[in-house]
Motif scaffolding. Sequence first.
Motif: not given
Length: 104
Positions: A42-43, A45-47, A49-51, A53, A60-61, A65
């Motif tokens: 999950t970490e 994936h989130d990182r 996704r932030d990059r 965006r 970033a967030e 939704g």
Amino acid sequence: MLDAIRYLVAGGISWRSMPVDFPGWDRVYAFFRRWRQHGLITEFHDRLRDRVRVREGREAEPTAGIIDAEGRRDGTGRLTRLRRRQADQRAEAAHRDRLPRPTV
């Protein structure tokens, strides 16, 4: 290891079908399982996704939704109640269209 997991996900193959270019499937799976248990998947994936965006010039967030219930199925693989009702309404409308119209 990460490349092996990316290859597996992108190709939709089974663990035992890993090419010989990667470490043995059991080692790759052991790493994946350990990462998943510690929340690293999950970490990652989130990182990523932030990059993406930020690179696109967005925050970033995500701020909103969208949940699409159109194609959702319940746990048994059947269509949800809403989709069944919509399908029934379409069938009734199609049946009404086939009936002869009264003449005045």
